[in-house]
Motif scaffolding. Structure first.
Motif, PDB file in Angstrom:
ATOM      1  N   LYS A   1     -24.467  -8.945  30.490  1.00 38.65           N
ATOM      2  CA  LYS A   1     -24.992  -9.927  31.435  1.00 38.65           C
ATOM      3  C   LYS A   1     -26.345  -9.416  31.935  1.00 38.65           C
ATOM      4  CE  LYS A   1     -21.943  -8.028  34.958  1.00 38.65           C
ATOM      5  NZ  LYS A   1     -21.475  -6.964  34.123  1.00 38.65           N
ATOM      6  N   GLU A   2     -27.076 -10.262  32.573  1.00 38.09           N
ATOM      7  CA  GLU A   2     -28.403  -9.895  33.067  1.00 38.09           C
ATOM      8  C   GLU A   2     -28.329  -8.604  33.890  1.00 38.09           C
ATOM      9  OE1 GLU A   2     -31.878 -11.737  35.950  1.00 38.09           O
ATOM     10  OE2 GLU A   2     -30.385 -13.062  35.062  1.00 38.09           O
ATOM     11  N   GLY A   3     -29.248  -7.679  33.599  1.00 35.85           N
ATOM     12  CA  GLY A   3     -29.311  -6.415  34.309  1.00 35.85           C
ATOM     13  C   GLY A   3     -28.565  -5.275  33.620  1.00 35.85           C
ATOM     14  N   ASP A   4     -27.691  -5.602  32.670  1.00 32.68           N
ATOM     15  CA  ASP A   4     -26.985  -4.546  31.933  1.00 32.68           C
ATOM     16  C   ASP A   4     -27.954  -3.761  31.069  1.00 32.68           C
ATOM     17  OD1 ASP A   4     -24.567  -5.250  33.000  1.00 32.68           O
ATOM     18  OD2 ASP A   4     -23.721  -6.069  31.145  1.00 32.68           O
TER      19      ASP A   4
ATOM     20  N   ASN B   1     -31.943 -11.147  30.603  1.00 35.60           N
ATOM     21  CA  ASN B   1     -30.963 -12.176  30.930  1.00 35.60           C
ATOM     22  C   ASN B   1     -29.778 -11.956  29.987  1.00 35.60           C
ATOM     23  OD1 ASN B   1     -31.501 -13.636  28.441  1.00 35.60           O
ATOM     24  ND2 ASN B   1     -33.311 -14.502  29.434  1.00 35.60           N
ATOM     25  N   ASP B   2     -28.824 -12.862  29.955  1.00 38.54           N
ATOM     26  CA  ASP B   2     -27.616 -12.652  29.146  1.00 38.54           C
ATOM     27  C   ASP B   2     -27.887 -12.578  27.649  1.00 38.54           C
ATOM     28  OD1 ASP B   2     -26.341 -12.787  31.556  1.00 38.54           O
ATOM     29  OD2 ASP B   2     -25.337 -14.694  31.188  1.00 38.54           O
ATOM     30  N   ARG B   3     -29.029 -13.066  27.199  1.00 40.00           N
ATOM     31  CA  ARG B   3     -29.298 -13.143  25.765  1.00 40.00           C
ATOM     32  C   ARG B   3     -30.501 -12.336  25.294  1.00 40.00           C
ATOM     33  NH1 ARG B   3     -27.483 -18.755  23.452  1.00 40.00           N
ATOM     34  NH2 ARG B   3     -25.867 -19.279  24.927  1.00 40.00           N
ATOM     35  N   THR B   4     -31.344 -11.866  26.182  1.00 40.77           N
ATOM     36  CA  THR B   4     -32.584 -11.195  25.789  1.00 40.77           C
ATOM     37  C   THR B   4     -32.580  -9.738  26.226  1.00 40.77           C
ATOM     38  OG1 THR B   4     -33.750 -13.296  26.078  1.00 40.77           O
ATOM     39  CG2 THR B   4     -35.097 -11.315  25.886  1.00 40.77           C
TER      40      THR B   4
END
Length: 181
Positions: free
Chosen positions: A34-37, A68-71
């Motif tokens: 998820k975003e920030g991981d 973000n969740d995908r980038t």
């Protein structure tokens, strides 16, 4: 257009069709970043010239941060041993920045991306490198994945030589595993 360029364009275009395949499998929740991981991966690396005459193998490690969740954007380090046709064998290294976009939210996540960095070592001219890549990650656990990646890189030491050296590029490929945290 030369045959090699046509094949490269076909591979990249095919990667754009992969999201429809992953969307057709239904939604699988609770897997992936998820975003920030952050993400760390390590793998076995291979390299060859565009004609597969010269090549080598080594290790590759990535450290990335999810925007973000995908980038994911990050830094990649590769160290390899190279066999040079009619020459001395040598070690090589590459340090690259990368950005990858992942498709879907399933266990299987195809991705496309771009790299920019430098290569150095014995038997190579220390120079800049840029490339496009595509690959797949498969989550075997909610935060652990196996991956395969292929990148076509071309070398340059100035903006004028980048266009001239597209046809003199190399293939880099990695198979490995990683995790998100």
């Amino acid at each position: 257009m030369k045959t090699f360029k046509k094949i490269s364009l076909a591979v990249c275009a095919s990667a754009l069709l992969l999201p429809s395949l992953s969307q057709a499998q239904g939604t699988y929740q609770g897997v992936g970043p998820k975003e920030g991981d952050r993400e760390f991966s390590i793998g076995g690396a291979g390299k060859s010239d565009k004609n597969f005459d010269n090549g080598g193998f080594g290790l590759s490690g990535d450290m990335g941060w999810y925007l973000n969740d995908r980038t994911v954007a990050g830094v990649r380090q590769t160290v390899s041993w190279a066999a040079v046709n009619n020459g001395d064998d040598a070690w090589q290294g590459a340090t690259k920045g990368f950005i990858d976009y992942h498709f879907g939210t399933e266990k299987l996540r195809p991705f496309v991306g771009a790299t920019l960095g430098a290569i150095y070592g014995d038997g190579v001219k220390e120079t800049g490198t840029a490339g496009l890549e595509l690959g797949m990650k498969y989550y075997v656990l909610p935060t652990t994945f196996v991956q395969a990646r292929a990148e076509y890189s071309f070398l340059f030491d100035s903006s004028n030589s980048a266009g001239d050296n597209y046809d003199n590029g190399s293939w880099d490929y990695v198979v490995g595993m990683g995790y998100n945290f």
